[in-house]
Design a protein around this motif. Structure first.
Motif, PDB file in Angstrom:
ATOM      1  N   GLN A  16       6.369  -2.484  -2.522  1.00  9.50           N
ATOM      2  CA  GLN A  16       6.832  -2.128  -1.183  1.00  9.50           C
ATOM      3  C   GLN A  16       6.509  -0.679  -0.859  1.00  9.50           C
ATOM      4  O   GLN A  16       6.089  -0.367   0.251  1.00  9.50           O
ATOM      5  CB  GLN A  16       8.333  -2.383  -1.026  1.00  9.50           C
ATOM      6  CG  GLN A  16       8.838  -2.098   0.375  1.00  9.50           C
ATOM      7  CD  GLN A  16       8.146  -2.924   1.433  1.00  9.50           C
ATOM      8  OE1 GLN A  16       8.088  -4.134   1.356  1.00  9.50           O
ATOM      9  NE2 GLN A  16       7.599  -2.265   2.439  1.00  9.50           N
ATOM     10  N   PHE A  17       6.678   0.210  -1.819  1.00  9.01           N
ATOM     11  CA  PHE A  17       6.325   1.611  -1.590  1.00  9.01           C
ATOM     12  C   PHE A  17       4.835   1.747  -1.267  1.00  9.01           C
ATOM     13  O   PHE A  17       4.439   2.530  -0.403  1.00  9.01           O
ATOM     14  CB  PHE A  17       6.691   2.475  -2.795  1.00  9.01           C
ATOM     15  CG  PHE A  17       8.174   2.659  -3.007  1.00  9.01           C
ATOM     16  CD1 PHE A  17       9.113   2.341  -2.043  1.00  9.01           C
ATOM     17  CD2 PHE A  17       8.644   3.169  -4.212  1.00  9.01           C
ATOM     18  CE1 PHE A  17      10.482   2.523  -2.254  1.00  9.01           C
ATOM     19  CE2 PHE A  17       9.996   3.370  -4.435  1.00  9.01           C
ATOM     20  CZ  PHE A  17      10.916   3.038  -3.458  1.00  9.01           C
ATOM     21  N   GLU A  18       4.015   0.962  -1.924  1.00 11.71           N
ATOM     22  CA  GLU A  18       2.572   0.992  -1.649  1.00 11.71           C
ATOM     23  C   GLU A  18       2.275   0.458  -0.249  1.00 11.71           C
ATOM     24  O   GLU A  18       1.384   0.983   0.440  1.00 11.71           O
ATOM     25  CB  GLU A  18       1.797   0.212  -2.713  1.00 11.71           C
ATOM     26  CG  GLU A  18       1.774   0.896  -4.063  1.00 11.71           C
ATOM     27  CD  GLU A  18       1.170   2.301  -4.031  1.00 11.71           C
ATOM     28  OE1 GLU A  18       0.196   2.536  -3.273  1.00 11.71           O
ATOM     29  OE2 GLU A  18       1.690   3.168  -4.763  1.00 11.71           O
ATOM     30  N   GLN A  53       0.749   1.539   5.433  1.00 11.71           N
ATOM     31  CA  GLN A  53       1.127   1.482   6.853  1.00 11.71           C
ATOM     32  C   GLN A  53       1.240   2.879   7.457  1.00 11.71           C
ATOM     33  O   GLN A  53       0.761   3.125   8.569  1.00 11.71           O
ATOM     34  CB  GLN A  53       2.450   0.735   7.009  1.00 11.71           C
ATOM     35  CG  GLN A  53       2.357  -0.733   6.675  1.00 11.71           C
ATOM     36  CD  GLN A  53       3.732  -1.390   6.519  1.00 11.71           C
ATOM     37  OE1 GLN A  53       4.760  -0.728   6.499  1.00 11.71           O
ATOM     38  NE2 GLN A  53       3.738  -2.705   6.399  1.00 11.71           N
ATOM     39  N   TRP A  54       1.900   3.782   6.746  1.00 17.45           N
ATOM     40  CA  TRP A  54       2.121   5.110   7.303  1.00 17.45           C
ATOM     41  C   TRP A  54       0.858   5.952   7.271  1.00 17.45           C
ATOM     42  O   TRP A  54       0.672   6.819   8.133  1.00 17.45           O
ATOM     43  CB  TRP A  54       3.296   5.789   6.595  1.00 17.45           C
ATOM     44  CG  TRP A  54       4.587   5.042   6.837  1.00 17.45           C
ATOM     45  CD1 TRP A  54       4.864   4.203   7.879  1.00 17.45           C
ATOM     46  CD2 TRP A  54       5.750   5.047   6.022  1.00 17.45           C
ATOM     47  NE1 TRP A  54       6.133   3.692   7.752  1.00 17.45           N
ATOM     48  CE2 TRP A  54       6.706   4.190   6.629  1.00 17.45           C
ATOM     49  CE3 TRP A  54       6.086   5.686   4.833  1.00 17.45           C
ATOM     50  CZ2 TRP A  54       7.965   3.965   6.091  1.00 17.45           C
ATOM     51  CZ3 TRP A  54       7.348   5.456   4.295  1.00 17.45           C
ATOM     52  CH2 TRP A  54       8.281   4.614   4.920  1.00 17.45           C
ATOM     53  N   SER A  55      -0.037   5.697   6.346  1.00 15.25           N
ATOM     54  CA  SER A  55      -1.339   6.380   6.352  1.00 15.25           C
ATOM     55  C   SER A  55      -2.141   5.940   7.571  1.00 15.25           C
ATOM     56  O   SER A  55      -2.800   6.762   8.221  1.00 15.25           O
ATOM     57  CB  SER A  55      -2.122   6.084   5.073  1.00 15.25           C
ATOM     58  OG  SER A  55      -1.504   6.681   3.967  1.00 15.25           O
ATOM     59  N   ILE A  96       7.867   8.216  -4.604  1.00 18.96           N
ATOM     60  CA  ILE A  96       7.004   7.516  -5.562  1.00 18.96           C
ATOM     61  C   ILE A  96       6.902   8.292  -6.870  1.00 18.96           C
ATOM     62  O   ILE A  96       6.937   7.696  -7.946  1.00 18.96           O
ATOM     63  CB  ILE A  96       5.617   7.245  -4.948  1.00 18.96           C
ATOM     64  CG1 ILE A  96       5.746   6.176  -3.852  1.00 18.96           C
ATOM     65  CG2 ILE A  96       4.616   6.820  -6.008  1.00 18.96           C
ATOM     66  CD1 ILE A  96       4.496   5.980  -3.007  1.00 18.96           C
ATOM     67  N   SER A  97       6.800   9.612  -6.790  1.00 19.09           N
ATOM     68  CA  SER A  97       6.698  10.403  -8.023  1.00 19.09           C
ATOM     69  C   SER A  97       7.979  10.295  -8.853  1.00 19.09           C
ATOM     70  O   SER A  97       7.908  10.224 -10.077  1.00 19.09           O
ATOM     71  CB  SER A  97       6.361  11.861  -7.719  1.00 19.09           C
ATOM     72  OG  SER A  97       7.460  12.525  -7.134  1.00 19.09           O
TER      73      SER A  97
END
Length: 111
Positions: A65-67, A72-74, A103-104
């Motif tokens: 989901q983070f990916e 999407q946001w990129s 993410i980090s």
């Protein structure tokens, strides 16, 4: 996982403090950008809680989901830049910076 969720909550609280400070100083645009950052931490907290609690989901589902958010946001950032929309460019950059921070920290989660 508990430490990661605590981190997200701490970031939400820190952003809320910063928003209050910026609004008190009459710096509304900066407060709005900080609100975007706060919202990312809140969204990531909600998603993590929802997916982590599902037996069939877990860490892989959260990471996926983070990916999806990153993709999407990129794309939204690219659209804002292409249209010359400076405000939305900064908002999308702010969102992506917060997501990269999430993410980090998520990368440190083991179970």
């Amino acid at each position: 996982m508990h430490g990661f969720l605590e981190y997200l909550i701490e970031q939400v609280k820190a952003a809320e403090e910063e928003i209050k400070k910026l609004e008190a100083e009459g710096r509304q645009d900066e407060a709005d950008f900080c609100k975007a950052k706060r919202n990312i931490y809140e969204i990531c907290n909600t998603v993590t809680n929802a997916l982590w609690s599902r037996p069939e989901a877990g860490l892989k589902a959260v990471k996926a989901q983070f990916e999806r958010f990153r993709t999407q946001w990129s794309a939204a950032l690219d659209r804002a830049k292409a249209s010359g929309d400076a405000r939305n460019t900064v908002i999308e950059e702010t969102k992506l910076a917060a997501l990269e921070d999430v993410i980090s920290h998520f990368a440190e989660v083991r179970s």
